[in-house]
Structures are given as structure tokens and as C-alpha cells.
Design a protein around this motif. Structure first.
Motif, PDB file in Angstrom:
ATOM      1  N   ILE A  80       1.851  -0.602 -18.251  1.00 54.91           N
ATOM      2  CA  ILE A  80       0.965   0.308 -17.541  1.00 54.91           C
ATOM      3  C   ILE A  80      -0.064  -0.460 -16.705  1.00 54.91           C
ATOM      4  CG2 ILE A  80      -0.850   0.658 -19.297  1.00 54.91           C
ATOM      5  CD1 ILE A  80      -0.497   3.687 -18.771  1.00 54.91           C
ATOM      6  N   VAL A  81      -0.527  -1.614 -17.202  1.00 52.14           N
ATOM      7  CA  VAL A  81      -1.453  -2.452 -16.438  1.00 52.14           C
ATOM      8  C   VAL A  81      -0.746  -3.049 -15.222  1.00 52.14           C
ATOM      9  CG1 VAL A  81      -2.736  -4.636 -16.488  1.00 52.14           C
ATOM     10  CG2 VAL A  81      -3.015  -2.991 -18.352  1.00 52.14           C
ATOM     11  N   THR A  82       0.479  -3.527 -15.413  1.00 55.18           N
ATOM     12  CA  THR A  82       1.216  -4.145 -14.309  1.00 55.18           C
ATOM     13  C   THR A  82       1.464  -3.139 -13.195  1.00 55.18           C
ATOM     14  OG1 THR A  82       2.283  -5.730 -15.786  1.00 55.18           O
ATOM     15  CG2 THR A  82       3.330  -5.348 -13.667  1.00 55.18           C
ATOM     16  N   ARG A  83       1.836  -1.925 -13.550  1.00 53.41           N
ATOM     17  CA  ARG A  83       2.052  -0.913 -12.511  1.00 53.41           C
ATOM     18  C   ARG A  83       0.763  -0.620 -11.752  1.00 53.41           C
ATOM     19  NH1 ARG A  83       5.764   1.521 -16.175  1.00 53.41           N
ATOM     20  NH2 ARG A  83       4.202   2.976 -16.909  1.00 53.41           N
ATOM     21  N   ALA A  84      -0.355  -0.577 -12.472  1.00 48.66           N
ATOM     22  CA  ALA A  84      -1.642  -0.342 -11.795  1.00 48.66           C
ATOM     23  C   ALA A  84      -1.955  -1.475 -10.819  1.00 48.66           C
ATOM     24  CB  ALA A  84      -2.756  -0.199 -12.829  1.00 48.66           C
ATOM     25  N   LEU A  85      -1.662  -2.715 -11.216  1.00 43.52           N
ATOM     26  CA  LEU A  85      -1.923  -3.866 -10.346  1.00 43.52           C
ATOM     27  C   LEU A  85      -1.046  -3.837  -9.106  1.00 43.52           C
ATOM     28  CD1 LEU A  85      -2.188  -6.639 -13.085  1.00 43.52           C
ATOM     29  CD2 LEU A  85      -4.054  -5.826 -11.626  1.00 43.52           C
ATOM     30  N   VAL A  86       0.236  -3.546  -9.269  1.00 41.56           N
ATOM     31  CA  VAL A  86       1.152  -3.516  -8.120  1.00 41.56           C
ATOM     32  C   VAL A  86       0.798  -2.357  -7.198  1.00 41.56           C
ATOM     33  CG1 VAL A  86       3.564  -3.287  -7.394  1.00 41.56           C
ATOM     34  CG2 VAL A  86       2.999  -4.630  -9.421  1.00 41.56           C
ATOM     35  N   ARG A  87       0.444  -1.212  -7.788  1.00 41.76           N
ATOM     36  CA  ARG A  87       0.062  -0.051  -6.973  1.00 41.76           C
ATOM     37  C   ARG A  87      -1.156  -0.377  -6.114  1.00 41.76           C
ATOM     38  NH1 ARG A  87      -0.488   3.030 -10.888  1.00 41.76           N
ATOM     39  NH2 ARG A  87       1.665   3.787 -10.943  1.00 41.76           N
ATOM     40  N   ALA A  88      -2.147  -1.038  -6.696  1.00 36.73           N
ATOM     41  CA  ALA A  88      -3.341  -1.412  -5.929  1.00 36.73           C
ATOM     42  C   ALA A  88      -2.988  -2.419  -4.838  1.00 36.73           C
ATOM     43  CB  ALA A  88      -4.395  -1.987  -6.874  1.00 36.73           C
ATOM     44  N   ASP A  89      -2.116  -3.357  -5.137  1.00 36.84           N
ATOM     45  CA  ASP A  89      -1.713  -4.348  -4.140  1.00 36.84           C
ATOM     46  C   ASP A  89      -0.971  -3.686  -2.991  1.00 36.84           C
ATOM     47  OD1 ASP A  89      -1.688  -7.071  -3.323  1.00 36.84           O
ATOM     48  OD2 ASP A  89       0.417  -7.246  -3.942  1.00 36.84           O
ATOM     49  N   MET A  90      -0.149  -2.695  -3.295  1.00 33.04           N
ATOM     50  CA  MET A  90       0.582  -1.973  -2.256  1.00 33.04           C
ATOM     51  C   MET A  90      -0.382  -1.209  -1.349  1.00 33.04           C
ATOM     52  SD  MET A  90       3.838   0.634  -2.745  1.00 33.04           S
ATOM     53  CE  MET A  90       2.913   1.831  -3.719  1.00 33.04           C
ATOM     54  N   LEU A  91      -1.395  -0.608  -1.943  1.00 29.71           N
ATOM     55  CA  LEU A  91      -2.383   0.115  -1.136  1.00 29.71           C
ATOM     56  C   LEU A  91      -3.163  -0.844  -0.245  1.00 29.71           C
ATOM     57  CD1 LEU A  91      -3.705   2.682  -3.778  1.00 29.71           C
ATOM     58  CD2 LEU A  91      -2.255   3.152  -1.792  1.00 29.71           C
ATOM     59  N   ARG A  92      -3.520  -2.016  -0.787  1.00 30.07           N
ATOM     60  CA  ARG A  92      -4.240  -3.003   0.022  1.00 30.07           C
ATOM     61  C   ARG A  92      -3.390  -3.498   1.179  1.00 30.07           C
ATOM     62  NH1 ARG A  92      -5.934  -4.897  -5.120  1.00 30.07           N
ATOM     63  NH2 ARG A  92      -4.246  -6.443  -5.128  1.00 30.07           N
ATOM     64  N   ALA A  93      -2.097  -3.653   0.941  1.00 31.85           N
ATOM     65  CA  ALA A  93      -1.212  -4.197   1.974  1.00 31.85           C
ATOM     66  C   ALA A  93      -0.976  -3.203   3.096  1.00 31.85           C
ATOM     67  CB  ALA A  93       0.115  -4.603   1.350  1.00 31.85           C
ATOM     68  N   GLY A  94      -1.135  -1.919   2.816  1.00 31.11           N
ATOM     69  CA  GLY A  94      -0.897  -0.910   3.834  1.00 31.11           C
ATOM     70  C   GLY A  94       0.517  -0.966   4.380  1.00 31.11           C
ATOM     71  N   ASP A  95       1.470  -1.276   3.494  1.00 27.71           N
ATOM     72  CA  ASP A  95       2.870  -1.450   3.890  1.00 27.71           C
ATOM     73  C   ASP A  95       3.699  -0.387   3.182  1.00 27.71           C
ATOM     74  OD1 ASP A  95       5.216  -2.438   4.865  1.00 27.71           O
ATOM     75  OD2 ASP A  95       5.298  -4.179   3.547  1.00 27.71           O
ATOM     76  N   PRO A  96       3.717   0.833   3.717  1.00 30.52           N
ATOM     77  CA  PRO A  96       4.302   1.952   2.966  1.00 30.52           C
ATOM     78  C   PRO A  96       5.814   1.833   2.787  1.00 30.52           C
ATOM     79  CG  PRO A  96       3.810   2.620   5.210  1.00 30.52           C
ATOM     80  CD  PRO A  96       3.231   1.252   5.039  1.00 30.52           C
ATOM     81  N   ILE A  97       6.263   2.318   1.655  1.00 28.04           N
ATOM     82  CA  ILE A  97       7.691   2.441   1.387  1.00 28.04           C
ATOM     83  C   ILE A  97       8.122   3.817   1.892  1.00 28.04           C
ATOM     84  CG2 ILE A  97       9.462   2.459  -0.393  1.00 28.04           C
ATOM     85  CD1 ILE A  97       8.086  -0.249  -0.087  1.00 28.04           C
ATOM     86  N   THR A  98       9.151   3.875   2.705  1.00 28.69           N
ATOM     87  CA  THR A  98       9.551   5.145   3.311  1.00 28.69           C
ATOM     88  C   THR A  98      10.345   6.002   2.332  1.00 28.69           C
ATOM     89  OG1 THR A  98      11.663   4.306   4.149  1.00 28.69           O
ATOM     90  CG2 THR A  98       9.711   3.982   5.535  1.00 28.69           C
ATOM     91  N   ALA A  99      10.386   7.294   2.634  1.00 29.00           N
ATOM     92  CA  ALA A  99      11.163   8.226   1.809  1.00 29.00           C
ATOM     93  C   ALA A  99      12.644   7.863   1.837  1.00 29.00           C
ATOM     94  CB  ALA A  99      10.959   9.653   2.324  1.00 29.00           C
ATOM     95  N   GLU A 100      13.125   7.352   2.980  1.00 33.24           N
ATOM     96  CA  GLU A 100      14.529   6.950   3.082  1.00 33.24           C
ATOM     97  C   GLU A 100      14.832   5.782   2.152  1.00 33.24           C
ATOM     98  OE1 GLU A 100      12.490   7.458   5.593  1.00 33.24           O
ATOM     99  OE2 GLU A 100      13.382   9.235   6.560  1.00 33.24           O
ATOM    100  N   GLU A 101      13.901   4.819   2.050  1.00 32.97           N
ATOM    101  CA  GLU A 101      14.095   3.688   1.148  1.00 32.97           C
ATOM    102  C   GLU A 101      14.127   4.144  -0.305  1.00 32.97           C
ATOM    103  OE1 GLU A 101      12.000  -0.230   2.870  1.00 32.97           O
ATOM    104  OE2 GLU A 101      10.686   1.521   2.922  1.00 32.97           O
ATOM    105  N   VAL A 102      13.242   5.063  -0.652  1.00 30.78           N
ATOM    106  CA  VAL A 102      13.203   5.577  -2.021  1.00 30.78           C
ATOM    107  C   VAL A 102      14.497   6.302  -2.345  1.00 30.78           C
ATOM    108  CG1 VAL A 102      12.068   7.213  -3.576  1.00 30.78           C
ATOM    109  CG2 VAL A 102      10.694   5.719  -2.116  1.00 30.78           C
ATOM    110  N   GLU A 103      14.968   7.146  -1.435  1.00 33.46           N
ATOM    111  CA  GLU A 103      16.186   7.907  -1.682  1.00 33.46           C
ATOM    112  C   GLU A 103      17.391   6.988  -1.836  1.00 33.46           C
ATOM    113  OE1 GLU A 103      18.783  10.656  -2.618  1.00 33.46           O
ATOM    114  OE2 GLU A 103      16.607  10.954  -2.480  1.00 33.46           O
TER     115      GLU A 103
END
Length: 364
Positions: A80-103
Motif C-alpha cells: 500500500i505504501v509502494t502504490r502511494a509512492l508510485v501514484r505520487a510520482d506519476m502525478l508529479r511527472a504529469g505523464d498520463p496513462i491513456t485509457a487505450e493503454e489501460v484497456e
């Protein structure tokens, strides 16, 4: 749903506190409300309820005790800590993952689940992982972002795995390519719960079913067809084939049954916590060094690539942990943050977002 962590907090978290060097006694730790904040990851709060749910998913309904239970708690905390860290890093990077990539990634998960693309469904995947669809897609985004971050470092590692490097690795690590001596075995399993009494109807019926199967085998029926008809194990689709059984890797009752049976013959029915088993010993195999081949080279390259991916991922997680403020408060106040294995000086093991699997001899 009853969360196991809530009932084990008084004992197991006190043991975890002791492992962290705080020395608190079991009777001084009391259960806490689910909404109470237990961990701050920089400015992100994690509540006891979130940790309870993560623990429930980690143990999958198993009842754990002692050090194993404490390790499971620390695994849940690390996830749960690791996911919080990666989520914060993703927000800082401003590099969104697209819906197509997720699908695309989600479709790949479904297609690869149990190797049955035609039968696997999103509902099955959610049920098996214990996640909601939103949580699953959130974890996929984190995993895709993590892969982006480590991509360049991983490619540099991958480039090292030339044909010459792989052959040198093979020559230097013969044990990794040695298939141990053992027996090729097939099995019929009739499931009976571990707490079913030995003289009860369920256990008696299961044993009788296997005794009748042995009689049918002796009369000329193939074990493959009997397994397909009678076994409750997934191996039934392979005629009960469970592969190589090696001495010293099974519970004593299973080992006794397998290694006392004649080659080409059946064991006596034997009880385990899973139910009643009947084993067919197909052949005895000596210890064998797998010869070098193009197929083995490809298997080795894929395994080394998976290992490199996992190692670069762990380095990334460690960079995030080192740069973050991870504070335990409320019921966890005083706990120091260590991943499972840190206190024993061993590798922490599985990726916190997706596991890497590498058991047994390479290509075996």
C-alpha cells in the motif's frame, strides 16, 4: 466482510512493533477504528481500514500465525505504501496513462489468466484479485507508469544478454539447468476439507471413489480417462499429470505414497489437507543436465529479462522510499518502515505491483 487484520491487531502488530525494536507488549495495543490514519506517505494518508483490506487481500482468507502473520502484515504495508509512492510520482511527472493503454493491458491480463483466453472474463479477474474495476484500472496505470520509468535502464540490461553471454551463463551455472532425479507422476484428487473427520461420510466416500478407480485401472482403463472423470484438480485436463516429483519437496505422507509405489503402478489412496489422492507413477527419471539448445537459450534470455525487469523495478521503488517521508502514526506509531525480508538481509521478493515468477530449473 470481516477483515482479519482487525482481530489480530492486539497480538500481531505488537509482534511487529517488537521486530521494529519498540518492545511494546501485546496487551498495550488495542484495535483501532477503520478510519483512523495509520501511515503518512509524504502528504498522503493511509487508514487502518485501507491496511485491513490490503492485508485481507494479501492472505487470501488464510489464517496465519506468529512470524508468518507479521510478515504478511509488513507485505500489506509495503504494497500500500509502494502504490502511494508510485501514484505520487506519476502525478508529479504529469505523464498520463491513456485509457487505450489501460484497456490493452487489461485485455492482456485477461487473455493470460490461467492461459485460457476464451474462458477468462473481467468478472473472474476481479473476483480472483479481490479488486474493484476502478482499483484494477488504477493498479494497471501505476504498473504502466512504473514500466515507463524503468524502461531505459531495463533496455541497457537486456542488451547485455547476447548469445555469448547466455552460453557463458549456462556453463557457469550447471545447477540451474539440472533436472533432479525423481518420478513423473499423475494424480487423481478428490477434495475433502481438512477438518472433515477421517471416519466421516465425506472422507469415506472419497477414499472409496479412489479404491474403485484403482480397480478400474487394474481392469484396463487408462489413468488419463479416470483422472478426467474423477479428479477435482486442474491437472485432470492433462490426464492428472503433475510433472516431476522430487524427493524431499512434499509432505511425508505424499512422498511415502509416491516413492513406495511401483513404476507403472498406483499408490495406495493417501489423505492430505486437500483431500484424498491416488498417484500413478509413469516413470523414474535420473538427474539430467539439460543440453544447450536454441530453445533453452531463448528460455534463459526470457528469464534473465524478467529478473532484470524486477531488479530495476526494485531499484526504482527504493529510490522513491529513500526520498519520501514515511511516518507511522496512531496505532502504528513507532514502527520503522522495512519491507519484508529487510530484517533478514534477503531480497524483498515480488514486485509490489506485479509478481515475477521463476521457480525450478531453467526450462525444466
Amino acid at each position: 466482510m470481516k477483515h482479519p487484520l482487525r482481530s489480530l491487531l492486539p497480538l500481531s502488530l505488537s509482534a511487529l512493533l517488537a521486530l521494529a525494536g519498540c518492545g511494546k507488549k501485546a496487551e498495550t495495543v488495542a484495535p483501532s477504528p477503520a478510519g483512523e490514519i495509520a501511515i503518512w506517505v509524504d502528504e498522503t494518508p493511509i487508514t487502518m481500514g485501507q491496511l485491513q483490506l490490503e492485508y485481507a487481500r494479501t492472505v487470501g482468507g488464510r489464517e496465519l500465525e506468529g512470524a508468518i502473520k507479521d510478515r504478511a502484515i509488513r507485505t500489506a504495508i509495503d504494497l500500500i505504501v509502494t502504490r502511494a509512492l508510485v501514484r505520487a510520482d506519476m502525478l508529479r511527472a504529469g505523464d498520463p496513462i491513456t485509457a487505450e493503454e489501460v484497456e490493452k493491458a487489461r485485455a492482456g491480463l485477461i487473455a493470460n489468466r490461467e492461459g485460457a483466453a476464451a474462458e477468462a472474463t473481467l468478472a473472474m479477474l476481479l473476483a480472483q484479485t479481490g479488486l474493484s474495476q476502478e482499483e484494477l484500472e488504477g493498479n494497471i496505470k501505476l504498473d504502466l507508469f512504473k514500466n515507463r520509468v524503468v524502461h531505459e535502464d531495463y533496455l541497457a540490461r537486456e542488451a547485455e544478454f547476447t548469445d555469448a553471454y547466455l552460453k557463458e551463463y549456462y556453463d557457469a551455472h550447471p545447477a540451474a539447468f539440472t533436472i533432479p532425479a525423481g518420478r513423473r507422476v499423475s494424480m487423481i484428487l478428490v477434495r475433502v476439507s481438512a477438518d472433515a473427520p477421517e471416519d466421516g461420510d465425506l472422507a469415506r466416500d472419497a477414499r472409496q471413489s479412489l479404491e474403485e478407480a484403482a480397480e478400474r485401472f487394474a481392469a484396463g482403463e487408462s489413468f488419463d480417462s479416470l483422472a478426467l472423470e474423477l479428479s477435482d484438480d486442474p491437472s485432470r485436463e492433462r490426464g492428472g499429470d503433475i510433472g516431476l516429483v522430487v524427493p524431499g519437496r512434499q509432505p511425508p505422507e505424499i512422498a511415502q505414497a509416491v516413492f513406495s509405489a511401483p513404476v507403472g503402478g498406483l499408490s495406495s489412496p493417501v489423505r492430505s489437507p486437500a483431500g484424498w489422492h491416488l498417484f500413478f507413477v509413469r516413470e523414474e527419471t535420473p538427474e539430467t543436465l539439460q543440453p544447450w539448445s536454441e530453445q533453452l537459450k531463448d528460455v534463459l534470455r526470457k528469464q534473465l529479462c524478467r529478473t532484470a525487469q524486477a531488479e530495476e523495478t526494485r531499484k526504482y521503488y527504493q529510490r522513491l522510499r529513500s526520498a519520501a517521508s514515511i511516518r507511522f502514526v496512531g496505532p502504528l506509531e513507532g514502527v520503522s518502515y522495512t519491507t519484508p525480508g529487510d530484517d533478514a538481509g534477503e531480497d524483498a521478493g515480488d514486485d509490489a505491483l506485479d509478481a515475477v515468477d521463476a521457480d525450478g530449473p531453467i526450462g525444466g
